[in-house]
Write a protein that holds these residues in place. Structure first.
Motif, PDB file in Angstrom:
ATOM      1  N   LEU A 197       0.775  -1.224   0.047  1.00 36.73           N
ATOM      2  CA  LEU A 197      -0.193  -0.012  -0.018  1.00 36.73           C
ATOM      3  C   LEU A 197       1.087   1.215  -0.146  1.00 36.73           C
ATOM      4  O   LEU A 197       0.700   2.276  -0.764  1.00 36.73           O
ATOM      5  CB  LEU A 197      -0.904   0.129   1.100  1.00 36.73           C
ATOM      6  N   MET A 202      -1.413   3.675  -2.104  1.00 34.44           N
ATOM      7  CA  MET A 202      -2.943   3.323  -1.864  1.00 34.44           C
ATOM      8  C   MET A 202      -3.266   3.377  -0.397  1.00 34.44           C
ATOM      9  O   MET A 202      -2.506   3.156   0.496  1.00 34.44           O
ATOM     10  CB  MET A 202      -3.170   2.329  -2.631  1.00 34.44           C
ATOM     11  N   SER A 203      -4.683   3.451  -0.096  1.00 39.32           N
ATOM     12  CA  SER A 203      -5.079   3.882   1.422  1.00 39.32           C
ATOM     13  C   SER A 203      -5.576   2.333   1.914  1.00 39.32           C
ATOM     14  O   SER A 203      -5.612   2.367   3.035  1.00 39.32           O
ATOM     15  CB  SER A 203      -6.146   4.826   1.322  1.00 39.32           C
ATOM     16  N   ASN A 204      -5.958   1.331   0.956  1.00 41.68           N
ATOM     17  CA  ASN A 204      -6.916   0.299   1.743  1.00 41.68           C
ATOM     18  C   ASN A 204      -6.768  -0.964   0.627  1.00 41.68           C
ATOM     19  O   ASN A 204      -6.251  -0.846  -0.660  1.00 41.68           O
ATOM     20  CB  ASN A 204      -8.141   0.434   2.144  1.00 41.68           C
ATOM     21  N   ARG A 205      -7.003  -2.054   1.252  1.00 41.24           N
ATOM     22  CA  ARG A 205      -6.859  -3.346   0.628  1.00 41.24           C
ATOM     23  C   ARG A 205      -7.551  -3.540  -0.785  1.00 41.24           C
ATOM     24  O   ARG A 205      -7.530  -3.938  -1.751  1.00 41.24           O
ATOM     25  CB  ARG A 205      -6.933  -4.620   1.403  1.00 41.24           C
ATOM     26  N   TYR A 206      -8.986  -2.741  -0.394  1.00 43.63           N
ATOM     27  CA  TYR A 206      -9.923  -2.791  -1.568  1.00 43.63           C
ATOM     28  C   TYR A 206      -9.527  -2.034  -2.713  1.00 43.63           C
ATOM     29  O   TYR A 206      -9.876  -2.525  -3.890  1.00 43.63           O
ATOM     30  CB  TYR A 206     -11.358  -2.260  -1.181  1.00 43.63           C
ATOM     31  N   GLU A 207      -8.883  -0.907  -2.412  1.00 42.61           N
ATOM     32  CA  GLU A 207      -8.619  -0.004  -3.665  1.00 42.61           C
ATOM     33  C   GLU A 207      -7.206  -0.805  -4.309  1.00 42.61           C
ATOM     34  O   GLU A 207      -7.288  -0.855  -5.663  1.00 42.61           O
ATOM     35  CB  GLU A 207      -7.921   1.173  -2.871  1.00 42.61           C
ATOM     36  N   LEU A 208      -6.533  -1.292  -3.638  1.00 47.47           N
ATOM     37  CA  LEU A 208      -5.356  -2.446  -3.895  1.00 47.47           C
ATOM     38  C   LEU A 208      -5.999  -3.645  -4.745  1.00 47.47           C
ATOM     39  O   LEU A 208      -5.420  -3.775  -5.918  1.00 47.47           O
ATOM     40  CB  LEU A 208      -4.538  -2.913  -2.676  1.00 47.47           C
ATOM     41  N   SER A 209      -6.943  -4.231  -4.554  1.00 43.83           N
ATOM     42  CA  SER A 209      -7.577  -5.339  -5.144  1.00 43.83           C
ATOM     43  C   SER A 209      -8.012  -4.922  -6.525  1.00 43.83           C
ATOM     44  O   SER A 209      -7.833  -5.725  -7.437  1.00 43.83           O
ATOM     45  CB  SER A 209      -8.547  -5.943  -4.384  1.00 43.83           C
ATOM     46  N   ARG A 210      -8.636  -3.655  -6.445  1.00 43.93           N
ATOM     47  CA  ARG A 210      -9.234  -3.165  -7.565  1.00 43.93           C
ATOM     48  C   ARG A 210      -8.040  -2.763  -8.751  1.00 43.93           C
ATOM     49  O   ARG A 210      -8.511  -3.177  -9.846  1.00 43.93           O
ATOM     50  CB  ARG A 210     -10.270  -1.836  -7.425  1.00 43.93           C
ATOM     51  N   TRP A 211      -7.114  -2.135  -8.193  1.00 42.42           N
ATOM     52  CA  TRP A 211      -6.099  -1.859  -8.995  1.00 42.42           C
ATOM     53  C   TRP A 211      -5.451  -3.156  -9.727  1.00 42.42           C
ATOM     54  O   TRP A 211      -5.188  -2.964 -10.843  1.00 42.42           O
ATOM     55  CB  TRP A 211      -4.981  -1.048  -7.994  1.00 42.42           C
ATOM     56  N   GLU A 214      -7.614  -4.699 -12.403  1.00 38.89           N
ATOM     57  CA  GLU A 214      -7.613  -3.922 -13.496  1.00 38.89           C
ATOM     58  C   GLU A 214      -6.529  -4.188 -14.616  1.00 38.89           C
ATOM     59  O   GLU A 214      -6.523  -4.021 -15.702  1.00 38.89           O
ATOM     60  CB  GLU A 214      -7.827  -2.571 -13.499  1.00 38.89           C
TER      61      GLU A 214
END
Length: 218
Positions: A197, A202-211, A214
């Motif tokens: 992160l 990035m700020s959280n694991r959900y943002e990381l997963s989406r990144w 993609e």
């Protein structure tokens, strides 16, 4: 029946599960000579250098780096042995990563014994061998230059283990599941995620997963 006048191929096994190595050794029977085996990257590279087998059968994921690390370190020492990945994983990242590292083929652990012997022989002769389902997307990835981890400059800042954690996170694994898959503690998983992160801003694991999804890091 093996021709007694034909020298059998010398094969080396790399997998961190001793029971699996014993099973492969048994399944190969007298078709090849299994000259050695190892359960870690360091031991594998040392033994491959000294034994110079014709073909190395190796798993993708191990606690200290996995198949890709074995290939890269062996190549650094000038080994010209051919490598065939034998793994439970059929993830695109794993397959493309091993092939880019220098493996001549990639088959899954569901392969039949006679098919594995044939794959070993073909790889020894210089052919590229893949399990049927994997061949298509391997060709597509190289033909269309599909975005893979190595083509994402952001990933250059991550260690191999951080990439492994990121891949599992992108596939929806919980921290506990990642820890079990990589043979590390949940606390270590949390540390790796925090590092990823921070490095990717990035700020959280959900943002990381989406990144990661993609970019097809799954």
């Amino acid at each position: 029946m093996t021709d007694p006048d034909t020298q059998r191929l010398r094969v080396f096994l790399v997998d961190d599960h001793a029971m699996f190595r014993a099973g492969v050794r048994s399944e190969l029977g007298g078709a090849v000579d299994v000259v050695g085996e190892a359960g870690s990257v360091t031991q594998a590279v040392a033994d491959i250098r000294s034994l110079a087998p014709d073909v190395v059968l190796l798993d993708v994921h191990m606690p200290d780096g996995g198949g890709r690390a074995v290939i890269e370190k062996a190549r650094q020492h000038g080994c010209d042995t051919k490598f065939l990945a034998l793994s439970v994983s059929d993830a695109a990242e794993d397959v493309i990563g091993l092939i880019r590292a220098g493996a001549r083929g990639y088959v899954t652990k569901t392969i039949a014994a006679d098919e594995l012997v044939a794959a070993i022989s073909r790889v020894a002769e210089g052919d590229a061998v893949f399990s049927p389902r994997l061949a298509g997307f391997v060709l597509d990835a190289f033909a269309s230059n599909v975005s893979q981890p190595d083509s994402n400059p952001e990933l250059d800042h991550l260690t191999q283990r951080e990439r492994e954690v990121l891949r599992l996170l992108a596939r929806g694994y919980a921290y506990k599941e990642i820890a079990k898959e990589l043979f590390i503690s949940i606390k270590t998983v949390e540390t790796h995620v925090s590092n990823v992160l921070r490095k990717l801003q990035m700020s959280n694991r959900y943002e990381l997963s989406r990144w990661a999804a993609e970019r097809r890091i799954v």
